[in-house]
Write a protein that holds these residues in place. Structure first.
Motif, PDB file in Angstrom:
ATOM      1  N   PHE A 185     -58.652  15.810  37.604  1.00 51.92           N
ATOM      2  CA  PHE A 185     -57.487  15.831  38.498  1.00 51.92           C
ATOM      3  C   PHE A 185     -57.571  14.739  39.563  1.00 51.92           C
ATOM      4  N   ASN A 186     -58.693  14.678  40.265  1.00 45.74           N
ATOM      5  CA  ASN A 186     -58.815  13.708  41.352  1.00 45.74           C
ATOM      6  C   ASN A 186     -58.826  12.268  40.850  1.00 45.74           C
ATOM      7  N   GLU A 187     -59.302  12.042  39.641  1.00 47.14           N
ATOM      8  CA  GLU A 187     -59.206  10.700  39.053  1.00 47.14           C
ATOM      9  C   GLU A 187     -57.743  10.321  38.847  1.00 47.14           C
ATOM     10  N   LEU A 188     -56.954  11.286  38.385  1.00 47.70           N
ATOM     11  CA  LEU A 188     -55.514  11.035  38.208  1.00 47.70           C
ATOM     12  C   LEU A 188     -54.855  10.765  39.557  1.00 47.70           C
ATOM     13  N   ARG A 189     -55.213  11.520  40.569  1.00 52.26           N
ATOM     14  CA  ARG A 189     -54.644  11.303  41.917  1.00 52.26           C
ATOM     15  C   ARG A 189     -54.944   9.907  42.416  1.00 52.26           C
ATOM     16  N   ARG A 190     -56.181   9.450  42.205  1.00 48.41           N
ATOM     17  CA  ARG A 190     -56.541   8.098  42.658  1.00 48.41           C
ATOM     18  C   ARG A 190     -55.828   7.031  41.835  1.00 48.41           C
ATOM     19  N   ALA A 191     -55.648   7.283  40.552  1.00 46.11           N
ATOM     20  CA  ALA A 191     -55.004   6.305  39.671  1.00 46.11           C
ATOM     21  C   ALA A 191     -53.501   6.209  39.924  1.00 46.11           C
ATOM     22  N   ILE A 192     -52.904   7.287  40.440  1.00 44.37           N
ATOM     23  CA  ILE A 192     -51.465   7.333  40.721  1.00 44.37           C
ATOM     24  C   ILE A 192     -51.316   7.695  42.205  1.00 44.37           C
ATOM     25  N   PRO A 193     -51.586   6.749  43.094  1.00 44.59           N
ATOM     26  CA  PRO A 193     -51.662   7.088  44.521  1.00 44.59           C
ATOM     27  C   PRO A 193     -50.370   7.614  45.135  1.00 44.59           C
ATOM     28  N   ALA A 194     -49.212   7.286  44.573  1.00 47.99           N
ATOM     29  CA  ALA A 194     -47.945   7.731  45.165  1.00 47.99           C
ATOM     30  C   ALA A 194     -47.632   9.198  44.884  1.00 47.99           C
ATOM     31  N   VAL A 195     -48.297   9.799  43.893  1.00 52.99           N
ATOM     32  CA  VAL A 195     -48.000  11.182  43.539  1.00 52.99           C
ATOM     33  C   VAL A 195     -48.678  12.136  44.519  1.00 52.99           C
ATOM     34  N   THR A 196     -47.959  13.181  44.885  1.00 49.02           N
ATOM     35  CA  THR A 196     -48.560  14.201  45.747  1.00 49.02           C
ATOM     36  C   THR A 196     -49.369  15.169  44.886  1.00 49.02           C
ATOM     37  N   GLN A 197     -50.240  15.906  45.523  1.00 48.53           N
ATOM     38  CA  GLN A 197     -51.039  16.899  44.799  1.00 48.53           C
ATOM     39  C   GLN A 197     -50.121  17.924  44.135  1.00 48.53           C
ATOM     40  N   LYS A 198     -49.097  18.351  44.861  1.00 48.87           N
ATOM     41  CA  LYS A 198     -48.157  19.344  44.330  1.00 48.87           C
ATOM     42  C   LYS A 198     -47.405  18.796  43.107  1.00 48.87           C
ATOM     43  N   SER A 199     -46.931  17.563  43.185  1.00 49.83           N
ATOM     44  CA  SER A 199     -46.193  16.968  42.058  1.00 49.83           C
ATOM     45  C   SER A 199     -47.099  16.752  40.852  1.00 49.83           C
ATOM     46  N   LEU A 200     -48.327  16.315  41.103  1.00 49.84           N
ATOM     47  CA  LEU A 200     -49.257  16.103  39.995  1.00 49.84           C
ATOM     48  C   LEU A 200     -49.588  17.427  39.313  1.00 49.84           C
ATOM     49  N   THR A 201     -49.829  18.460  40.103  1.00 49.78           N
ATOM     50  CA  THR A 201     -50.108  19.786  39.540  1.00 49.78           C
ATOM     51  C   THR A 201     -48.940  20.263  38.687  1.00 49.78           C
ATOM     52  N   ALA A 202     -47.721  20.148  39.219  1.00 46.95           N
ATOM     53  CA  ALA A 202     -46.532  20.593  38.479  1.00 46.95           C
ATOM     54  C   ALA A 202     -46.348  19.778  37.201  1.00 46.95           C
ATOM     55  N   THR A 203     -46.575  18.471  37.279  1.00 45.00           N
ATOM     56  CA  THR A 203     -46.436  17.603  36.102  1.00 45.00           C
ATOM     57  C   THR A 203     -47.436  17.981  35.024  1.00 45.00           C
ATOM     58  N   LEU A 204     -48.685  18.169  35.406  1.00 41.62           N
ATOM     59  CA  LEU A 204     -49.718  18.545  34.432  1.00 41.62           C
ATOM     60  C   LEU A 204     -49.400  19.894  33.796  1.00 41.62           C
ATOM     61  N   ARG A 205     -48.912  20.826  34.581  1.00 31.54           N
ATOM     62  CA  ARG A 205     -48.559  22.148  34.033  1.00 31.54           C
ATOM     63  C   ARG A 205     -47.410  22.035  33.031  1.00 31.54           C
ATOM     64  N   ARG A 206     -46.391  21.232  33.349  1.00 32.05           N
ATOM     65  CA  ARG A 206     -45.263  21.041  32.407  1.00 32.05           C
ATOM     66  C   ARG A 206     -45.745  20.395  31.114  1.00 32.05           C
ATOM     67  N   LEU A 207     -46.574  19.370  31.237  1.00 32.93           N
ATOM     68  CA  LEU A 207     -47.081  18.694  30.042  1.00 32.93           C
ATOM     69  C   LEU A 207     -47.969  19.635  29.227  1.00 32.93           C
ATOM     70  N   GLU A 208     -48.746  20.449  29.903  1.00 32.28           N
ATOM     71  CA  GLU A 208     -49.596  21.422  29.211  1.00 32.28           C
ATOM     72  C   GLU A 208     -48.732  22.482  28.519  1.00 32.28           C
ATOM     73  N   ARG A 209     -47.723  22.958  29.195  1.00 39.00           N
ATOM     74  CA  ARG A 209     -46.819  23.976  28.622  1.00 39.00           C
ATOM     75  C   ARG A 209     -46.154  23.467  27.348  1.00 39.00           C
ATOM     76  N   ASN A 210     -45.823  22.174  27.329  1.00 37.00           N
ATOM     77  CA  ASN A 210     -45.159  21.573  26.165  1.00 37.00           C
ATOM     78  C   ASN A 210     -46.140  21.119  25.085  1.00 37.00           C
ATOM     79  N   GLY A 211     -47.430  21.346  25.287  1.00 36.26           N
ATOM     80  CA  GLY A 211     -48.421  20.995  24.272  1.00 36.26           C
ATOM     81  C   GLY A 211     -48.768  19.518  24.233  1.00 36.26           C
ATOM     82  N   ILE A 212     -48.410  18.778  25.274  1.00 38.35           N
ATOM     83  CA  ILE A 212     -48.630  17.333  25.315  1.00 38.35           C
ATOM     84  C   ILE A 212     -50.002  17.006  25.903  1.00 38.35           C
TER      85      ILE A 212
END
Length: 126
Positions: free
Chosen positions: A47-74
């Protein structure tokens, strides 16, 4: 209620985008999802590697994005350790199949960008 098939092509060749299509495309082609997929394309990341790689994303947005991608099997998450909690995210085999269609869309956008920019300038000038 939308009763159109969700995956069968229209027999007359007409483009039909059903509600499930729109929902999925909204969830996997949004700004943060594309950034996350781009990062995970190279290798699994925590998670924190992704946060550093995408500095403009907030923790909340990154969490929500990962959950959506996980839910869709991606994307899938793997618990590496429980003390402290360490989770790694990786693209699933299904997620890897997105690469080609995304590359096609990006190639189209790159090729057509001058036309699109002219259209925007014309529209904005009206």
């Amino acid at each position: 209620m939308d009763t159109a098939p969700t995956s069968a092509p229209a027999p007359d060749g007409e483009l039909r985008v059903t509600a499930p299509h729109r929902e999925l495309l909204d969830q996997v082609l949004d700004k943060w999802s594309l950034s996350v997929l781009n990062e995970l394309c190279e290798r699994p990341r925590r998670f924190n590697e992704l946060r550093r790689a995408i500095p403009a994303v907030t923790q909340k947005s990154l969490t929500a994005t990962l959950r959506r991608l996980e839910r869709n099997g991606i994307v899938e998450r793997e618990l590496l350790s429980s003390r402290p909690v360490a989770v790694e995210y990786r693209i699933t085999p299904l997620g890897k199949t997105l690469r080609r269609p995304i590359d096609v869309l990006l190639d189209w956008a790159t090729t057509r960008m001058p036309e699109i920019e002219r259209a925007r300038r014309s529209f904005d000038g009206e």
